[in-house]
Design a protein around this motif. Structure first.
Motif, PDB file in Angstrom:
ATOM      1  N   HIS A  79     -67.531   8.094  -2.893  1.00 62.61           N
ATOM      2  CA  HIS A  79     -67.833   9.161  -3.850  1.00 62.61           C
ATOM      3  C   HIS A  79     -66.580  10.009  -4.058  1.00 62.61           C
ATOM      4  N   THR A  80     -66.328  10.353  -5.304  1.00 57.14           N
ATOM      5  CA  THR A  80     -65.150  11.139  -5.659  1.00 57.14           C
ATOM      6  C   THR A  80     -65.566  12.564  -5.985  1.00 57.14           C
ATOM      7  N   LEU A  81     -65.001  13.515  -5.248  1.00 60.28           N
ATOM      8  CA  LEU A  81     -65.268  14.936  -5.464  1.00 60.28           C
ATOM      9  C   LEU A  81     -64.007  15.579  -6.020  1.00 60.28           C
ATOM     10  N   HIS A  82     -64.109  16.189  -7.185  1.00 60.87           N
ATOM     11  CA  HIS A  82     -62.977  16.866  -7.813  1.00 60.87           C
ATOM     12  C   HIS A  82     -63.043  18.358  -7.495  1.00 60.87           C
ATOM     13  N   LEU A  83     -62.037  18.834  -6.763  1.00 55.74           N
ATOM     14  CA  LEU A  83     -62.002  20.225  -6.358  1.00 55.74           C
ATOM     15  C   LEU A  83     -61.352  21.062  -7.443  1.00 55.74           C
ATOM     16  N   GLY A  84     -61.613  22.363  -7.415  1.00 54.68           N
ATOM     17  CA  GLY A  84     -61.098  23.242  -8.447  1.00 54.68           C
ATOM     18  C   GLY A  84     -59.588  23.358  -8.481  1.00 54.68           C
ATOM     19  N   ASN A  85     -58.908  23.111  -7.372  1.00 56.16           N
ATOM     20  CA  ASN A  85     -57.448  23.243  -7.324  1.00 56.16           C
ATOM     21  C   ASN A  85     -56.737  21.966  -7.747  1.00 56.16           C
ATOM     22  N   GLY A  86     -57.457  21.001  -8.295  1.00 56.00           N
ATOM     23  CA  GLY A  86     -56.840  19.755  -8.752  1.00 56.00           C
ATOM     24  C   GLY A  86     -56.849  18.655  -7.720  1.00 56.00           C
ATOM     25  N   TYR A  87     -57.258  18.957  -6.490  1.00 53.54           N
ATOM     26  CA  TYR A  87     -57.307  17.934  -5.459  1.00 53.54           C
ATOM     27  C   TYR A  87     -58.596  17.117  -5.570  1.00 53.54           C
ATOM     28  N   THR A  88     -58.503  15.897  -5.065  1.00 51.28           N
ATOM     29  CA  THR A  88     -59.643  14.986  -5.058  1.00 51.28           C
ATOM     30  C   THR A  88     -59.959  14.599  -3.619  1.00 51.28           C
ATOM     31  N   VAL A  89     -61.225  14.643  -3.257  1.00 54.73           N
ATOM     32  CA  VAL A  89     -61.689  14.215  -1.945  1.00 54.73           C
ATOM     33  C   VAL A  89     -62.591  13.002  -2.145  1.00 54.73           C
ATOM     34  N   GLN A  90     -62.283  11.914  -1.421  1.00 55.33           N
ATOM     35  CA  GLN A  90     -63.042  10.678  -1.559  1.00 55.33           C
ATOM     36  C   GLN A  90     -63.561  10.224  -0.198  1.00 55.33           C
ATOM     37  N   PRO A  91     -64.790  10.549   0.146  1.00 54.10           N
ATOM     38  CA  PRO A  91     -65.396   9.983   1.361  1.00 54.10           C
ATOM     39  C   PRO A  91     -65.836   8.541   1.093  1.00 54.10           C
ATOM     40  N   TYR A  92     -65.659   7.688   2.105  1.00 53.36           N
ATOM     41  CA  TYR A  92     -65.999   6.266   1.990  1.00 53.36           C
ATOM     42  C   TYR A  92     -66.674   5.828   3.273  1.00 53.36           C
ATOM     43  N   VAL A  93     -67.753   5.055   3.150  1.00 52.73           N
ATOM     44  CA  VAL A  93     -68.459   4.554   4.319  1.00 52.73           C
ATOM     45  C   VAL A  93     -68.822   3.089   4.078  1.00 52.73           C
ATOM     46  N   LEU A  94     -68.733   2.284   5.140  1.00 53.34           N
ATOM     47  CA  LEU A  94     -69.098   0.869   5.077  1.00 53.34           C
ATOM     48  C   LEU A  94     -70.034   0.571   6.236  1.00 53.34           C
ATOM     49  N   MET A  95     -71.122  -0.139   5.920  1.00 53.54           N
ATOM     50  CA  MET A  95     -72.073  -0.578   6.943  1.00 53.54           C
ATOM     51  C   MET A  95     -72.169  -2.098   6.886  1.00 53.54           C
ATOM     52  N   HIS A  96     -72.017  -2.749   8.043  1.00 60.40           N
ATOM     53  CA  HIS A  96     -72.172  -4.202   8.122  1.00 60.40           C
ATOM     54  C   HIS A  96     -73.223  -4.532   9.165  1.00 60.40           C
ATOM     55  N   TRP A  97     -74.173  -5.389   8.762  1.00 56.77           N
ATOM     56  CA  TRP A  97     -75.201  -5.880   9.686  1.00 56.77           C
ATOM     57  C   TRP A  97     -75.259  -7.388   9.589  1.00 56.77           C
ATOM     58  N   GLN A  98     -75.460  -8.039  10.733  1.00 53.34           N
ATOM     59  CA  GLN A  98     -75.690  -9.470  10.719  1.00 53.34           C
ATOM     60  C   GLN A  98     -76.670  -9.841  11.809  1.00 53.34           C
ATOM     61  N   SER A  99     -77.404 -10.920  11.578  1.00 56.71           N
ATOM     62  CA  SER A  99     -78.392 -11.385  12.540  1.00 56.71           C
ATOM     63  C   SER A  99     -77.714 -12.154  13.666  1.00 56.71           C
ATOM     64  N   LYS A 100     -78.503 -12.639  14.578  1.00 51.79           N
ATOM     65  CA  LYS A 100     -78.004 -13.397  15.733  1.00 51.79           C
ATOM     66  C   LYS A 100     -77.094 -14.536  15.276  1.00 51.79           C
ATOM     67  N   MET A 101     -76.037 -14.772  16.040  1.00 49.11           N
ATOM     68  CA  MET A 101     -75.072 -15.820  15.712  1.00 49.11           C
ATOM     69  C   MET A 101     -74.818 -16.672  16.945  1.00 49.11           C
ATOM     70  N   TRP A 102     -75.021 -17.979  16.826  1.00 48.63           N
ATOM     71  CA  TRP A 102     -74.685 -18.882  17.915  1.00 48.63           C
ATOM     72  C   TRP A 102     -73.177 -19.032  18.016  1.00 48.63           C
ATOM     73  N   LEU A 103     -72.688 -19.230  19.233  1.00 48.48           N
ATOM     74  CA  LEU A 103     -71.259 -19.396  19.477  1.00 48.48           C
ATOM     75  C   LEU A 103     -70.899 -20.815  19.897  1.00 48.48           C
TER      76      LEU A 103
END
Length: 817
Positions: free
Chosen positions: A717-741
């Motif tokens: 998400h991009t947040l535009h601040l009043g002083n011209g700066y931009t703040v961009q928080p980023y999040v990633l979620m990864h899920w996977q089921s059981k995996m044989w080795l």
């Protein structure tokens, strides 16, 4: 986005292949600096690491866990379209790239041999004419992490430009590493702790955390020169070097699996007790020249020549200080059922030394292809590869169960060692190929492609020294055991074992290998592409691929003089695929969907395999299985799945993307001799291994490194601040089921060959000014500190595993100039 997955420039959404394309911006968001970091970014992609400074890549359950000079990867690595035959090339740091293209499924027509699982093509950013600019990043992170990346473009004129890139990364080893001074006792045999370590001390020395195993000390540099004297001709020359000066990777004990057993951990997960500190000195040099000549406005002739030179010296502690529990091991004749099952000495003391390796390859490729978009588009080409491989590799197994109750021998813990002097291993591949895309109507396109390959492998004058049977010959006449305990560390000198001269008593010449194998194989692609509108495309294809076979050193199948060369055959795949790519909801959603089914014949499977029965009357393991690290072929396996990738802008200033995948893998025909964790299964009261010549069926088993379900979702998400700066928080979620080795799919308590289902989170917050001249970023990877395995092996009652990185936090800054 324009990509080159079909060896012509096409738009991503108009390319009838399962392709994931990542720009440098995408890589930066996710903190990806090498190919290993892409595991959560691409559907059905798994990454594993091991002790020989390389990466095992698995895609859609297709993998090769043999990363030695013997074999090739099942997912081929390319740098700007140049094939890199060694899997160590996957470690090269990725920075200043135009994009990374990941092609899933067999690519046997355009990319050729050794790409049955897919292709990863790293395409660096091109020099730009008539402009000067640069960028630099620096960062600090957990485990004393430090990184720097820099790029500068020299646009000397409107016809000539140079781009220089440098990147370096360092961090301390994970967890805790201590020195190994193990001093054993056996009161029943008159052995008391005397302050003299029993494990080898010839290499033992204190090392700082920066030199612990699983550290990072890498750098890479790249120089690209681009010359375009006129509109018809262009030449690009690239010189690059990647260097690894770290300690190498080491497995840790799986403490979770060992809970409630005598092998339970008395330490944290990431803990090592080391008497051979790790040492890696590896360089990978690439020299590439690419020329393109526009014969006319619709035809291009392109020629590529590349040379790759990899050199490595590596010293590795193979046991990590993980020893069997005291009640499962013995000095002298075994006294309990557990001791008889393990036939284990109280300590393990194994190490390996790549005293020198040099892999050199040259590739040539010529292509004649259409330029632009016409009714008939085509690529015609010829390819040649020659690789020459040399390695001097040795192993010492210094403490081994050697007591022979029948002969009344009083010596236990005798060592043995082997040295492989491979002077002339070669791989040669010749191929011609072509692919045609014909627009039968304005909306319907037919694809027909084929390739024919002439491949050859050779192993000439391969010398093997040593003896796989514990013997006092290992001491090279410099020491003679006189009691039940063969030796202590103070009895060992540098001229013993693998350090003794080749041909000496410690290293007698036992085998000379000389072998050649040839394969002539054709592969093809047939496809239909339907474009009902500019924003929608449907496609279907049938594609085949193949991976060449090979040979290992000679092996003694009975530990008593039954010598044969270990060989394995090529694997073949036919893949049926249909898919959709398009833009929906007024271009707010970009969606790719792929449904596929692959039939694999003779799929290669690498591991510790039973090759015969021990008939040596002087061995305490007489009558038991003889094993070797080798590859065999599964007659038939089937893989089917569904992959959905999406990128969207659900609302203003928001970007949501990711993938969902379903993957079902199954062995249709295949057997193996069950020798997995036999001692541990006796101790834990589980189903025991069968006879060493008894085959068990693998029918219905799942392939390793292939979780049935996986999901990645990322949001910025991009947040535009009043002083011209931009703040961009980023999040990633990864899920996977059981995996044989492992393909055996063993699931017994404390010994299960699997990684349980898990969820991981990564995130960062980036701040930039209105003119984008710099940024500040705070990041976190594996925020919940989940411990996940990417490879494992069975010890004596416990599991040892390669683990992904723990939680890391840090800050990065970047500047444009």
């Amino acid at each position: 986005m324009v990509i080159t997955a079909s060896k012509r420039e096409t738009k991503l959404l108009k390319t009838p292949l399962a392709v994931t394309a990542l720009t440098q911006e995408s890589l930066d968001k996710q903190g990806i600096q090498d190919i290993r970091g892409m595991a959560t970014s691409v559907p059905n992609l798994q990454m594993g690491s091991n002790g020989d400074s390389s990466t095992a890549i698995s895609m859609r359950g297709v993998t090769s866990t043999d990363t030695t000079e013997v074999a090739e990867a099942a997912v081929s690595i390319h740098q700007d379209g140049f094939y890199s035959p060694r899997p160590q090339g996957a470690l090269a740091l990725m920075y200043d790239v135009e994009r990374v293209e990941v092609l899933r499924g067999p690519q046997g027509t355009l990319f050729g041999m050794n790409s049955p699982g897919g292709v990863i093509n790293v395409i660096p950013a091109k020099p730009k004419f008539s402009t000067y600019f640069g960028h630099v990043d620096a960062g600090l992170g957990s485990y004393n992490g430090r990184e720097v990346r820099a790029m500068y473009n020299f646009g000397f004129s409107d016809t000539f430009a140079v781009r220089a890139t440098y990147t370096a990364s360092k961090h301390d080893g994970y967890g805790t590493q201590v020195q190994d001074f193990t001093d054993i006792a056996s009161p029943a045999n008159g052995i008391e702790k005397d302050g003299i370590p029993d494990v080898d001390q010839r290499y033992n020395k204190p090392v700082a955390a920066k030199d612990w195993y699983n550290n990072d000390n890498e750098w890479a540099g790249r120089l690209i020169a681009r010359w375009r004297p006129n509109d018809r001709f262009e030449m690009t020359a690239t010189v690059s070097r990647f260097a690894d000066n770290g300690a190498g990777d080491s497995d840790y004990q799986d403490c979770k699996s060992a809970e409630g057993t005598p092998a339970a951990c008395d330490h944290e997960l990431r803990y090592l007790k080391i008497n051979v500190p790790g040492y890696v000195r590896m360089t990978l040099d690439d020299y590439q020249l690419k020329t393109a000549y526009n014969i006319n406005d619709s035809m291009v002739l392109e020629y590529r020549v590349g040379f790759e030179d990899e050199r490595r010296h590596q010293l590795h502690d193979d046991d990590g200080g993980f020893y069997p529990p005291a009640e499962w091991s013995s000095i002298g004749a075994p006294q309990t059922a557990e001791q008889a099952a393990t036939l284990s000495y109280p300590v393990s003391d194994n190490s390996s030394d790549t005293q020198g390796s040099n892999y050199r390859s040259v590739t040539h490729e010529i292509q004649l292809k259409s330029n632009g978009d016409h009714r008939l588009n085509y690529v015609l080409g010829a390819f040649y590869l020659y690789e020459h491989k040399q390695i001097l590799y040795s192993q010492d197994f210094i403490e081994n169960k050697s007591y022979d109750a029948e002969s009344g021998s009083l010596i236990d813990g005798l060592p043995y060692g082997v040295v492989y002097d491979q002077r002339d291993r070669t791989t040669e591949s010749k191929a011609v190929f072509g692919q045609f895309d014909y627009k039968m109507t304005d909306t319907l396109t037919l694809t027909v492609g084929g390739r024919y390959s002439w491949d050859k492998k050779g192993d000439h004058n391969g010398y093997e020294y040593g003896d796989w049977t514990p013997s006092d010959a290992w001491y090279n006449g410099l020491y003679e055991p006189t009691s039940v305990r063969a030796h202590q560390s103070s009895d060992l000198t540098q001229n013993m074992g693998r350090n003794a001269p080749l041909g000496s008593a410690a290293n007698p010449l036992v085998y000379i290998t000389d072998s050649d194998k040839n394969w002539n194989v054709g592969t093809y692609r047939l496809g239909l592409e339907y474009n009902p509108s500019p924003n929608h495309m449907f496609y279907g294809s049938i594609a085949t691929g193949y991976k060449m076979g090979g040979m290992y050193e000679a092996a003694d199948f009975c530990n008593n003089g039954c010598v044969k060369i270990l060989e394995y055959g090529p694997e073949h795949v036919t893949n049926y695929e249909t898919g959709y790519k398009g833009k929906l909801f007024h271009n707010k959603l970009q969606l790719s969907a792929t449904l596929f089914l692959s039939d694999y014949h003779d799929m290669q499977n690498t591991g510790d395999k039973v090759i015969g029965i021990n008939t040596n009357p002087n061995s305490p393991a007489e009558g038991r299985a003889v094993t070797a690290w080798t590859t065999d072929n599964l007659p038939l396996a089937r893989i089917e799945g569904l992959e959905l990738e999406f990128d969207s802008k659900p609302w203003d200033n928001g970007e949501l993307g990711g993938y969902v995948s379903w993957l079902h893998t199954e062995v249709i025909r295949g057997t193996l001799i069950d020798e997995y964790a036999c001692a541990g299964r006796v101790i834990f009261g589980q189903t025991q291994c069968g006879a060493p010549d008894e085959q068990i069926s693998l029918k219905g088993n799942q392939l390793p490194f292939a979780p049935e379900y996986s999901l990645t979702v990322h949001y910025q998400h991009t947040l535009h601040l009043g002083n011209g700066y931009t703040v961009q928080p980023y999040v990633l979620m990864h899920w996977q089921s059981k995996m044989w080795l492992d393909v055996q799919n063993y699931d017994g308590a404390h010994l299960a060959q699997l990684q349980d289902a898990y969820t991981k989170f990564d995130g960062n917050i980036r701040i930039t000014p209105s003119n984008d001249t710099f940024y500040v970023e705070i990041y976190g990877e594996n925020l919940t500190n989940i411990a996940t395995k990417n490879f494992q092996s069975a010890g004596l009652g416990e599991l040892l595993a390669s683990y992904d990185a723990p939680r890391t936090l840090g800050v990065r800054l970047g500047f444009d100039f």
